[in-house]
Design a protein around this motif. Structure first.
Motif, short mmCIF file in Angstrom:
data_model
loop_
_atom_site.label_atom_id
_atom_site.label_comp_id
_atom_site.label_asym_id
_atom_site.label_seq_id
_atom_site.Cartn_x
_atom_site.Cartn_y
_atom_site.Cartn_z
N GLY A 77 20.48 -14.30 11.76
CA GLY A 77 21.42 -14.30 10.65
C GLY A 77 21.15 -13.25 9.60
O GLY A 77 21.81 -13.23 8.56
N ASP A 80 25.03 -9.09 10.95
CA ASP A 80 26.03 -9.53 11.91
C ASP A 80 26.32 -8.39 12.88
O ASP A 80 25.58 -7.41 12.92
N SER A 102 22.55 -19.33 18.14
CA SER A 102 22.72 -19.16 16.71
C SER A 102 23.49 -17.87 16.43
O SER A 102 23.19 -16.83 17.02
N ASN A 103 24.47 -17.96 15.55
CA ASN A 103 25.24 -16.79 15.12
C ASN A 103 25.85 -16.00 16.28
O ASN A 103 25.89 -14.78 16.28
#
Length: 691
Positions: A77, A80, A102-103
């Protein structure tokens, strides 16, 4: 007073300029792994578009160093998919890297790795000086330019490669210096990290040029020492039994000048498919290492492999060449740096029959291993390489012989000329057991001798990949010393040891797909897309992961078996072609059918994984067929949609149920479980003992 004020103002302005010196941030590519960068701490800029499954990430919060730096930053995180600046800090190796989603990035789990890294927001820490260029580990030569001169300097195994990725201004006061070696500097006085050294360009170039001249002199010594020693396969008169071919023992003046290095073998590992080390990528300037190989008392923890050399003891090799082979193996032991925390090495000698000279735990340092190699007597007999590979596969890599489980298994086969038996089947079984097979062939068959070779192209049939990485062809036994360092680099390059067992290349995965009327045509296509999305994450081939599929209603249909397709593209195309059947729902009968038609034909050393997708309660019993499948070693995952019965899903799934059964209310939400399912498969694989 006025003069004093002016001086004070000037001093403040100078201080401001010094404090506001701009930090030039180097850019790295999406595929750059932390382990390839030498700097222990650095700030770098990631480009856009790094959020891609091909840039693998291992771990959560703390990452294994062979993860993509930029994709790990996205996973954590920090940035991006548009990219940005990140701070990377290297830390010690870790056990139990945890995979997670995640993400938008799925990271994989890993039991252990030798080095880790942390990634955080790209802001400099107080007291730390960050490099404007990054140092990359490489085997290639660095280049120093001075005016119109260019000097290539081979720097051995660990070479520092500087990349300037941001324009750096060069005011007049800096023109006399080169870019300093990037080094992290801590204000803590207890640190042992050296400060960067700035060397005047003229002095540095002169030093490099002098070193190049010294090496040129060494090349002349080597050229004299080895001139006239080359021999071809047709110039030996030692009889190869049962082949009718006589091979003549070469006569050569073999000496080394006083003061010349004990080992003459540093080489860039540049290979091309279909060509041997001596056909391409080898230049005289890279043959010599100015420093003799010294024993590494601590071993080499960056090369943790379990290594077996298959030593050619056949009569065809002759006494002199057998002695050269022992010298080569001794040099390999020295260059590897044998230790219990690094590489371990054993030797099997083959002739008519193979036998273990010593196993992985017999010697744990290079000195003792070299002494033992020197005392090995020649067996004699034929060159039965296939029999030797079968022996190693069944007997060598065991716990009793010192196999460490987490370390890759590597076999290096030494062959004088060609084998006298077939190697293809034995090699295939060894590869499927996770053994990485390398071949070093010396004085291979000449054109006039190829009709005597039992199995043409035996090397391509034996190795993990036919891209040149796993095969080295040496034209003469007297050239064997040249391949020590290239071979060390290859067997230690764990990223390319593609035959090692992983969760992605060691399974037979059978999909059992509900084709009942309640599913419907549109939802059935969604299920097939789910199956394809899972399949494409695995490494698919006849020796890696294999995929099969069964569709069921009241009846069952084998869509394709494990041995039907051996490439990922063929498997994905076959999944797309599956036609919707429509009918009732007999899930129990489908499990029995899959056990008989798919998993009974699974290979012994493959993990058998069944993934069953259904949208309703079964018309028959699922418990007894599921229990029978579990008892036969099938790991079952159940995925229920809409009206699927939770009690049946749990009965079908392998224990623990919560890790092997999933439920989703709509077909369109199936994609949410792709990453979770693969993560669970890998976590379970990493928790099991294996070679």
């Amino acid at each position: 007073l006025g003069v004093f004020l002016i001086c004070t103002y000037a001093a403040k302005e100078a201080t401001k300029k010094t404090k506001k010196a701009k930090l030039y941030v180097p850019q790295i590519d999406c595929d750059v792994k932390a382990g390839k960068i030498i700097n222990p701490e650095f700030i770098a800029k990631c480009p856009p578009g790094c959020q891609d499954v091909k840039y693998r990430v291992y771990g959560t919060d703390i990452y294994a160093s062979f993860s993509s730096v930029c994709n790990a930053a996205i996973h954590s995180g920090i940035i991006d998919n548009t990219g940005g600046k990140i701070l990377v800090q290297k830390v010690a190796g870790h056990s139990g890297y945890r995979g997670s989603f995640s993400n938008g990035v799925r990271s994989l789990s890993l039991p252990r790795w030798r080095e880790s890294f942390l990634v955080s927001e790209g802001k400099p820490r107080k007291g730390v000086t960050y490099p404007s260029t990054l140092e990359y580990s490489s085997s290639k030569s660095t280049t120093v330019k001075s005016g119109n001169d260019r000097v290539d300097v081979p720097t051995g195994d660990a070479v520092r490669k500087e990349y300037q990725t941001s324009p750096v201004p060069t005011p007049a006061t800096q023109m006399a210096t080169t870019t300093p070696t990037p080094t992290t500097m801590m204000t803590d006085p207890s640190t042992t990290t050296p400060k960067p050294t700035i060397t005047p360009a003229a002095t540095r170039t002169t030093t490099v040029a002098a070193a190049a001249k010294t090496r040129a002199g060494l090349h002349r010594v080597r050229d004299i020492a080895f001139r006239g020693t080359s021999t071809s396969a047709s110039n030996r008169n030692i009889l190869r039994p049962n082949t009718g071919i006589q091979r003549q023992e070469p006569v050569a003046a073999f000496w080394r000048a006083t003061g010349s290095p004990a080992h003459l073998a540093v080489e860039t590992d540049s290979w091309k498919p279909g060509l041997s080390l001596f056909d391409t990528g080898f230049s005289s300037k890279e043959e010599l290492n100015p420093k003799p190989l010294e024993s590494i008392s601590q071993g080499n923890p960056n090369c943790k492999v379990d290594l077996s050399f298959l030593m050619d003891g056949s009569w065809s090799i002759g006494k002199r060449r057998f002695q050269l082979q022992k010298q080569f193996l001794g040099n390999m032991a020295q260059a590897l740096g044998i230790s219990s925390t690094g590489p371990l090495m054993g030797i099997v000698q083959y002739g008519n029959d193979p036998s273990t000279e010593f196993n992985l735990k017999t010697y744990t340092n290079s000195k003792d291993l070299r002494n033992a190699i020197e005392k090995i007597p020649q067996k004699g007999g034929l060159s039965n390489v296939g029999k030797a590979l079968s022996f190693v596969n069944k007997n060598f890599f065991s716990d009793a012989n010192g196999n460490r489980g987490g370390a890759p298994n590597v076999v290096v086969v030494m062959v004088d000329g060609w084998p006298t038996d077939r190697v293809e089947e034995a090699s295939r079984l060894a590869r499927e057991s996770g053994i990485n097979i390398f071949f070093v062939t010396i004085e291979a068959a000449a054109e006039s001798e190829k009709q005597n070779v039992m199995e043409p192209n035996f090397v391509d049939k034996a190795v993990c990949r036919t891209n040149g990485f796993y095969a080295i062809n040496v034209p003469s036994w007297f050239s064997l010393h040249k391949v020590v360092q290239p071979l060390v680099k290859r067997v230690c390059d764990t990223d390319q040891l593609v035959c090692s067992k992983t969760c992605l290349n060691s399974a037979d995965i059978g999909f059992v797909i509900d084709g009942s009327s309640s599913v419907g045509t549109s939802n059935f296509r969604t299920v097939l897309q789910f199956v394809a999305n899972i399949s494409k994450e695995f490494e698919i081939s006849d020796t890696d992961t294999r995929i099969g599929a069964v569709q069921y209603t009241y009846e069952q249909r084998l869509e394709f078996s494990f041995d039907k397709y051996s490439t990922k593209q063929d498997v994905l195309s076959a999944i797309k072609r599956i036609s919707y059947w429509s009918g009732g729902t007999s899930t129990g009968a489908a499990i029995s059918y899959a056990s008989e038609q798919l998993f009974s034909k699974s290979k012994p050393n493959k993990r058998k994984i069944m993934i069953l997708i259904t949208d309703g309660r079964s018309y028959d019993d699922v418990r007894v067929p599921a229990m029978a499948a579990h008892q036969n070693g099938v790991i079952a995952y159940s995925i229920g949609v809409a009206w699927a019965a939770q009690d049946e899903l749990e009965a079908i799934a392998t224990d623990p149920d919560k890790e092997h059964s999933f439920f989703v209310d709509e077909f369109d939400n199936l994609y949410h479980f792709v990453n979770q399912l693969i993560q669970n498969i890998c976590t379970e694989f990493n928790s099991q003992p294996r070679n």
